[in-house]
Design a protein around this motif. Sequence first.
Motif, PDB file in Angstrom:
ATOM      1  N   SER A 107      16.119   2.622 -13.452  1.00  0.00           N
ATOM      2  CA  SER A 107      17.413   3.179 -13.846  1.00  0.00           C
ATOM      3  C   SER A 107      17.246   4.445 -14.674  1.00  0.00           C
ATOM      4  N   ASP A 108      16.041   4.637 -15.208  1.00  0.00           N
ATOM      5  CA  ASP A 108      15.740   5.817 -16.014  1.00  0.00           C
ATOM      6  C   ASP A 108      15.316   6.953 -15.084  1.00  0.00           C
ATOM      7  N   PRO A 109      16.093   8.046 -14.998  1.00  0.00           N
ATOM      8  CA  PRO A 109      15.742   9.144 -14.098  1.00  0.00           C
ATOM      9  C   PRO A 109      14.369   9.735 -14.363  1.00  0.00           C
ATOM     10  N   ASP A 110      13.922   9.710 -15.619  1.00  0.00           N
ATOM     11  CA  ASP A 110      12.592  10.251 -15.929  1.00  0.00           C
ATOM     12  C   ASP A 110      11.491   9.403 -15.313  1.00  0.00           C
ATOM     13  N   ILE A 111      11.705   8.090 -15.263  1.00  0.00           N
ATOM     14  CA  ILE A 111      10.708   7.196 -14.679  1.00  0.00           C
ATOM     15  C   ILE A 111      10.742   7.261 -13.152  1.00  0.00           C
ATOM     16  N   SER A 112      11.933   7.368 -12.597  1.00  0.00           N
ATOM     17  CA  SER A 112      12.050   7.355 -11.136  1.00  0.00           C
ATOM     18  C   SER A 112      11.786   8.714 -10.495  1.00  0.00           C
ATOM     19  N   ALA A 113      11.656   9.764 -11.297  1.00  0.00           N
ATOM     20  CA  ALA A 113      11.512  11.112 -10.738  1.00  0.00           C
ATOM     21  C   ALA A 113      10.280  11.246  -9.849  1.00  0.00           C
ATOM     22  N   ALA A 114       9.122  10.783 -10.323  1.00  0.00           N
ATOM     23  CA  ALA A 114       7.889  10.923  -9.542  1.00  0.00           C
ATOM     24  C   ALA A 114       7.935  10.119  -8.244  1.00  0.00           C
ATOM     25  N   PRO A 115       8.357   8.838  -8.275  1.00  0.00           N
ATOM     26  CA  PRO A 115       8.487   8.117  -7.003  1.00  0.00           C
ATOM     27  C   PRO A 115       9.437   8.802  -6.025  1.00  0.00           C
ATOM     28  N   ARG A 116      10.536   9.359  -6.533  1.00  0.00           N
ATOM     29  CA  ARG A 116      11.478  10.040  -5.648  1.00  0.00           C
ATOM     30  C   ARG A 116      10.844  11.284  -5.038  1.00  0.00           C
ATOM     31  N   LEU A 117      10.039  11.981  -5.818  1.00  0.00           N
ATOM     32  CA  LEU A 117       9.344  13.157  -5.298  1.00  0.00           C
ATOM     33  C   LEU A 117       8.388  12.783  -4.171  1.00  0.00           C
ATOM     34  N   VAL A 118       7.635  11.716  -4.380  1.00  0.00           N
ATOM     35  CA  VAL A 118       6.688  11.282  -3.349  1.00  0.00           C
ATOM     36  C   VAL A 118       7.436  10.904  -2.075  1.00  0.00           C
ATOM     37  N   MET A 119       8.528  10.202  -2.185  1.00  0.00           N
ATOM     38  CA  MET A 119       9.293   9.797  -1.014  1.00  0.00           C
ATOM     39  C   MET A 119       9.858  11.005  -0.280  1.00  0.00           C
ATOM     40  N   HIS A 176      18.417   0.526  -5.472  1.00  0.00           N
ATOM     41  CA  HIS A 176      18.960   0.705  -6.819  1.00  0.00           C
ATOM     42  C   HIS A 176      18.529   2.048  -7.405  1.00  0.00           C
ATOM     43  N   MET A 177      17.258   2.402  -7.202  1.00  0.00           N
ATOM     44  CA  MET A 177      16.760   3.669  -7.730  1.00  0.00           C
ATOM     45  C   MET A 177      17.546   4.848  -7.159  1.00  0.00           C
ATOM     46  N   MET A 178      17.765   4.839  -5.854  1.00  0.00           N
ATOM     47  CA  MET A 178      18.457   5.954  -5.215  1.00  0.00           C
ATOM     48  C   MET A 178      19.937   5.996  -5.607  1.00  0.00           C
ATOM     49  N   LEU A 179      20.569   4.831  -5.678  1.00  0.00           N
ATOM     50  CA  LEU A 179      21.988   4.799  -6.031  1.00  0.00           C
ATOM     51  C   LEU A 179      22.224   5.116  -7.503  1.00  0.00           C
ATOM     52  N   SER A 180      21.201   4.929  -8.325  1.00  0.00           N
ATOM     53  CA  SER A 180      21.334   5.215  -9.750  1.00  0.00           C
ATOM     54  C   SER A 180      20.996   6.659 -10.099  1.00  0.00           C
ATOM     55  N   ASP A 188      31.127   6.412 -10.519  1.00  0.00           N
ATOM     56  CA  ASP A 188      30.479   5.125 -10.262  1.00  0.00           C
ATOM     57  C   ASP A 188      30.569   4.252 -11.503  1.00  0.00           C
ATOM     58  N   PRO A 189      30.835   2.966 -11.336  1.00  0.00           N
ATOM     59  CA  PRO A 189      30.939   2.085 -12.512  1.00  0.00           C
ATOM     60  C   PRO A 189      29.592   1.906 -13.198  1.00  0.00           C
ATOM     61  N   GLU A 190      29.651   1.729 -14.497  1.00  0.00           N
ATOM     62  CA  GLU A 190      28.438   1.449 -15.256  1.00  0.00           C
ATOM     63  C   GLU A 190      28.117  -0.042 -15.139  1.00  0.00           C
ATOM     64  N   PHE A 191      26.836  -0.380 -15.108  1.00  0.00           N
ATOM     65  CA  PHE A 191      26.443  -1.777 -15.091  1.00  0.00           C
ATOM     66  C   PHE A 191      25.085  -1.927 -15.756  1.00  0.00           C
ATOM     67  N   ASN A 192      24.847  -3.134 -16.197  1.00  0.00           N
ATOM     68  CA  ASN A 192      23.585  -3.456 -16.844  1.00  0.00           C
ATOM     69  C   ASN A 192      22.538  -3.743 -15.762  1.00  0.00           C
ATOM     70  N   PRO A 193      21.415  -3.007 -15.747  1.00  0.00           N
ATOM     71  CA  PRO A 193      20.394  -3.251 -14.720  1.00  0.00           C
ATOM     72  C   PRO A 193      19.898  -4.691 -14.695  1.00  0.00           C
ATOM     73  N   ALA A 194      19.817  -5.337 -15.851  1.00  0.00           N
ATOM     74  CA  ALA A 194      19.360  -6.727 -15.897  1.00  0.00           C
ATOM     75  C   ALA A 194      20.357  -7.644 -15.194  1.00  0.00           C
ATOM     76  N   ASP A 195      21.669  -7.387 -15.388  1.00  0.00           N
ATOM     77  CA  ASP A 195      22.687  -8.189 -14.706  1.00  0.00           C
ATOM     78  C   ASP A 195      22.639  -7.950 -13.204  1.00  0.00           C
TER      79      ASP A 195
END
Length: 216
Positions: A107-119, A176-180, A188-195
């Motif tokens: 859910s953190d864009p900084d964490i998901s940035a590298a995986p998104r780049l590779v994809m 979830h990564m792409m939609l977030s 888009d509604p806010e939601f808790n990633p754990a929920d």
Amino acid sequence: MKTAAKSRTARRRPEERPDEILSAALDVFTEKGFAAARVEDIARRAGLSKGAVYLYFDSKDAMLKALVEQSAGQIANAASALSLMGAAHDPEKACRAILKMALTALSDPDISAAPRLVMAEAGRFPELAEFYRRRVIDVGRMAIGHLVRTGTQNGQFREVSEDAAMRALMGPALAHMMLSTVFRLPDDPEFNPADMADAIADIVLNGLKPRGDAHA
């Protein structure tokens, strides 16, 4: 003022330099795309010479791989650890914990940035795709496979294809990564990633069909 700033930079740079370079690389990769990014651009963003960058990373491929290790690689390692610890006690609980950990991190864009780049770049850079497959996907596959096998052996899960189970559990994390991030809209509604992880785990582990004789 410039002299003082340079002095502070010089004092803190030796240990922090790799992280500074990777931060600059992520910014440049995100702005220009991996193919168009140049080491010169990254060096300039980091406030270093090109030669100084090469002291730490021999190519921009190495930088992206290091970024993957910092993000998706750590998530894969955590999933593996959760699998090893949780399989003997409660495979279902371990599956839920892995999903919760993955969705929260991604859910953190900084964490998901590298995986998104590779994809985004995998089709043009098969070596990066192979690295990601080996370092992230295969580690996650082994973790989930271990949980599925253990759960089947102790009667907690029914017999299923391990590969299908891996796709069913890892797929929601990618969606979830792409939609977030990439496909997120302002309204888009806010939601808790754990929920959300709990809800997804319930669907994956129990299915969509109603349960109980009343729905037969």
